[in-house]
Design a protein around this motif. Structure first.
Motif, mmCIF file in Angstrom:
data_model
loop_
_atom_site.group_PDB
_atom_site.id
_atom_site.type_symbol
_atom_site.label_atom_id
_atom_site.label_comp_id
_atom_site.label_asym_id
_atom_site.label_seq_id
_atom_site.Cartn_x
_atom_site.Cartn_y
_atom_site.Cartn_z
ATOM 1 N N THR A 28 0.534 -1.084 0.209
ATOM 2 C CA THR A 28 0.025 0.063 0.041
ATOM 3 C C THR A 28 0.968 1.372 0.078
ATOM 4 O O THR A 28 0.840 2.111 -0.945
ATOM 5 C CB THR A 28 -1.003 -0.030 1.109
ATOM 6 N N PRO A 29 1.868 1.350 0.867
ATOM 7 C CA PRO A 29 2.562 2.656 0.659
ATOM 8 C C PRO A 29 3.506 2.862 -0.744
ATOM 9 O O PRO A 29 3.326 3.965 -1.209
ATOM 10 C CB PRO A 29 3.727 2.356 1.774
ATOM 11 N N TYR A 30 3.889 1.815 -1.255
ATOM 12 C CA TYR A 30 4.326 1.639 -2.512
ATOM 13 C C TYR A 30 3.524 2.245 -3.419
ATOM 14 O O TYR A 30 3.807 3.292 -4.254
ATOM 15 C CB TYR A 30 4.998 0.306 -2.764
ATOM 16 N N HIS A 31 2.152 1.909 -3.648
ATOM 17 C CA HIS A 31 1.276 1.882 -4.475
ATOM 18 C C HIS A 31 0.738 3.430 -4.305
ATOM 19 O O HIS A 31 0.419 4.351 -5.091
ATOM 20 C CB HIS A 31 0.243 1.145 -4.640
ATOM 21 N N SER A 32 0.571 3.944 -3.068
ATOM 22 C CA SER A 32 0.045 5.244 -2.544
ATOM 23 C C SER A 32 0.936 6.211 -3.281
ATOM 24 O O SER A 32 0.389 7.342 -3.558
ATOM 25 C CB SER A 32 -0.103 5.371 -1.172
ATOM 26 N N GLN A 33 2.259 6.052 -3.338
ATOM 27 C CA GLN A 33 3.259 7.041 -3.622
ATOM 28 C C GLN A 33 2.825 7.336 -5.205
ATOM 29 O O GLN A 33 3.386 8.256 -5.843
ATOM 30 C CB GLN A 33 4.423 6.725 -3.524
ATOM 31 N N ARG A 34 2.295 6.313 -5.861
ATOM 32 C CA ARG A 34 1.996 6.305 -7.579
ATOM 33 C C ARG A 34 0.551 6.531 -7.767
ATOM 34 O O ARG A 34 0.085 6.433 -8.623
ATOM 35 C CB ARG A 34 2.633 5.119 -8.126
ATOM 36 N N ARG A 35 -0.252 7.121 -6.573
ATOM 37 C CA ARG A 35 -1.528 7.410 -6.683
ATOM 38 C C ARG A 35 -2.148 6.235 -7.042
ATOM 39 O O ARG A 35 -3.361 6.501 -7.911
ATOM 40 C CB ARG A 35 -1.699 8.675 -7.400
ATOM 41 N N ARG A 36 -2.180 5.093 -6.510
ATOM 42 C CA ARG A 36 -3.019 4.027 -6.758
ATOM 43 C C ARG A 36 -3.222 3.245 -5.246
ATOM 44 O O ARG A 36 -2.405 3.197 -4.477
ATOM 45 C CB ARG A 36 -2.183 2.986 -7.650
ATOM 46 N N VAL A 37 -4.394 2.833 -5.109
ATOM 47 C CA VAL A 37 -4.686 2.198 -4.010
ATOM 48 C C VAL A 37 -5.789 0.901 -4.321
ATOM 49 O O VAL A 37 -6.561 1.254 -5.096
ATOM 50 C CB VAL A 37 -5.694 3.286 -3.175
ATOM 51 N N TYR A 38 -5.346 -0.032 -3.805
ATOM 52 C CA TYR A 38 -5.963 -1.411 -4.079
ATOM 53 C C TYR A 38 -6.654 -2.154 -3.027
ATOM 54 O O TYR A 38 -6.900 -3.168 -2.969
ATOM 55 C CB TYR A 38 -4.935 -2.555 -4.908
ATOM 56 N N LEU A 39 -6.793 -1.442 -1.905
ATOM 57 C CA LEU A 39 -7.310 -1.969 -0.658
ATOM 58 C C LEU A 39 -8.832 -2.254 -0.948
ATOM 59 O O LEU A 39 -9.459 -1.407 -1.800
ATOM 60 C CB LEU A 39 -7.172 -1.209 0.427
ATOM 61 N N PRO A 40 -9.485 -3.233 -0.222
ATOM 62 C CA PRO A 40 -10.872 -3.363 -0.657
ATOM 63 C C PRO A 40 -11.752 -2.292 -0.180
ATOM 64 O O PRO A 40 -11.745 -1.712 0.920
ATOM 65 C CB PRO A 40 -11.129 -4.592 0.449
ATOM 66 N N MET A 41 -12.434 -1.962 -1.125
ATOM 67 C CA MET A 41 -13.426 -0.733 -0.999
ATOM 68 C C MET A 41 -14.533 -0.782 -0.065
ATOM 69 O O MET A 41 -14.852 0.232 0.726
ATOM 70 C CB MET A 41 -14.018 -0.632 -2.236
ATOM 71 N N ASP A 42 -15.088 -2.109 0.362
ATOM 72 C CA ASP A 42 -16.035 -2.053 1.370
ATOM 73 C C ASP A 42 -15.734 -1.709 2.729
ATOM 74 O O ASP A 42 -16.185 -1.186 3.303
ATOM 75 C CB ASP A 42 -16.551 -3.650 1.299
ATOM 76 N N ILE A 43 -14.409 -2.195 3.081
ATOM 77 C CA ILE A 43 -13.536 -1.879 4.120
ATOM 78 C C ILE A 43 -13.272 -0.540 4.271
ATOM 79 O O ILE A 43 -13.504 0.235 5.444
ATOM 80 C CB ILE A 43 -12.365 -2.817 4.361
ATOM 81 N N CYS A 44 -12.999 -0.029 3.324
ATOM 82 C CA CYS A 44 -12.602 1.497 3.380
ATOM 83 C C CYS A 44 -14.061 2.382 3.595
ATOM 84 O O CYS A 44 -13.968 3.346 4.238
ATOM 85 C CB CYS A 44 -12.149 2.029 1.791
ATOM 86 N N MET A 45 -14.991 1.922 2.911
ATOM 87 C CA MET A 45 -16.279 2.604 3.001
ATOM 88 C C MET A 45 -16.871 2.445 4.396
ATOM 89 O O MET A 45 -17.610 3.501 4.964
ATOM 90 C CB MET A 45 -17.304 2.027 1.952
ATOM 91 N N LEU A 46 -16.511 1.338 4.858
ATOM 92 C CA LEU A 46 -17.005 1.019 6.206
ATOM 93 C C LEU A 46 -16.843 2.090 7.329
ATOM 94 O O LEU A 46 -17.320 2.397 8.322
ATOM 95 C CB LEU A 46 -16.833 -0.531 6.777
#
Length: 319
Positions: free
Chosen positions: A254-272
């Motif tokens: 996640t930190p690596y992808h975030s630096q490249r403006r990408r996030v792949y974490l599950p959307m349902d948990i983030c929305m929760l």
């Protein structure tokens, strides 16, 4: 009298010639044997050199791209270690795709290809080198699909005893012949990686678990086969371990992808927890962001604790 001398000289001359001919007949086979023996030695040396290059390529790739997997492979019995490294190199190649291993590989094995074919492969290789072929470094999905198609074809060729002249392909072919590996698991890894080229966040934690099952767990099934372990409890444990590993890998990246403006974490948990992708991109450490990470990590922990009997079965199988 002169005729007799001439006849004698002719006879003597023919005698000398016949002697030379007989010597040649006796010596020539030995020279041919020596020449053939030399050719065999050169061919064996070339083959051994090629084998060493192929093995070293897989070792270096796994060590640089999947160090955890590299260390795990070192702990395996010697009979399974080389095949394990080949499988992990195959997995790395699909996930991060080292271009030099795609179609052309400069090794003694290329000497058996026609000159035109070498030129053609090298041309394709140079053309593809201008692009990246992975989700991590390429934005063009079409090239990624070409990448996956190459490996689908390569796997089919491997099971027809016609592996591509490529280090990972050749090492995989040896592993398949040595351990009778299941083709279905390899194709499942490729298919799931192909779906992942969509380059989007997972819709739910269940979708992430499904991806982990089809990639990480499938790899573990193959590794169990290299160890000669065929047990339902071991497979069940490998399924949960693979899911846990996939979830943790997603978190670690996640930190690596975030630096490249990408996030792949599950959307349902983030929305929760009311967390947006922008929160991760900014590197927020708010409590709700921490709660997302905790919930996802907790699911990985559940998988690790799900079946201790399976763990014991795996350990017994390795012994």
């Amino acid at each position: 009298m002169r005729l007799l001398v001439n006849m004698a000289s002719i006879s003597a001359k023919h005698g000398i010639l016949s002697t030379k001919s007989s010597l040649q007949k006796k010596i020539l086979p030995y020279s041919i044997c020596i020449q053939r023996a030399t050719e065999v030695k050169c061919l064996r040396a070339s083959t051994n050199s090629s084998n060493q290059h192929n093995e070293k390529y897989c070792i270096d790739l796994v060590r640089s791209r999947d160090y955890d997997g590299f260390l795990c492979s070192l702990l395996l019995p010697e009979a399974a270690r080389r095949s394990s490294l080949a499988l992990r190199a195959f997995n790395v190649e699909l996930a991060q795709a080292g271009i030099p291993a795609l179609l052309y590989y400069h090794s003694p094995a290329t000497l058996f290809i026609k000159e035109y074919d070498i030129w053609l492969l090298h041309t394709v290789y140079v053309w593809l080198t201008a692009f990246s072929v992975v989700k991590d470094s390429v934005s063009q999905k079409t090239i990624g699909l070409m990448r996956m198609q190459f490996w689908k074809t390569a796997v089919e060729d491997i099971y027809r005893d016609d592996p591509p002249v490529q280090p990972i392909g050749i090492e995989l072919w040896k592993a398949v012949r040595r351990h009778t590996l299941t083709r279905r698991w390899m194709l499942r890894i490729i298919s799931e990686r192909e779906k992942d080229l969509e380059d989007r966040a997972y819709r739910s934690l269940k979708e992430l678990e499904s991806y982990s099952e089809n990639t990480q767990s499938s790899l573990l099934y193959l590794l169990l086969e290299t160890l000669g372990v065929k047990d339902v409890h071991a497979d069940h444990a490998a399924s949960h371990i693979g899911k846990a590993q996939g979830i943790v890998t997603c978190l670690r990246a996640t930190p690596y992808h975030s630096q490249r403006r990408r996030v792949y974490l599950p959307m349902d948990i983030c929305m929760l927890h009311g967390v947006s992708q922008e929160d991760f991109i900014r590197g927020s450490r708010e409590q709700n962001v921490r709660d997302v990470v905790y919930d996802i990590a907790s699911q990985a922990h559940v998988h690790l604790q799900h079946n201790w009997i399976g763990w014991i079965a795996v350990l017994r199988g390795i012994k």
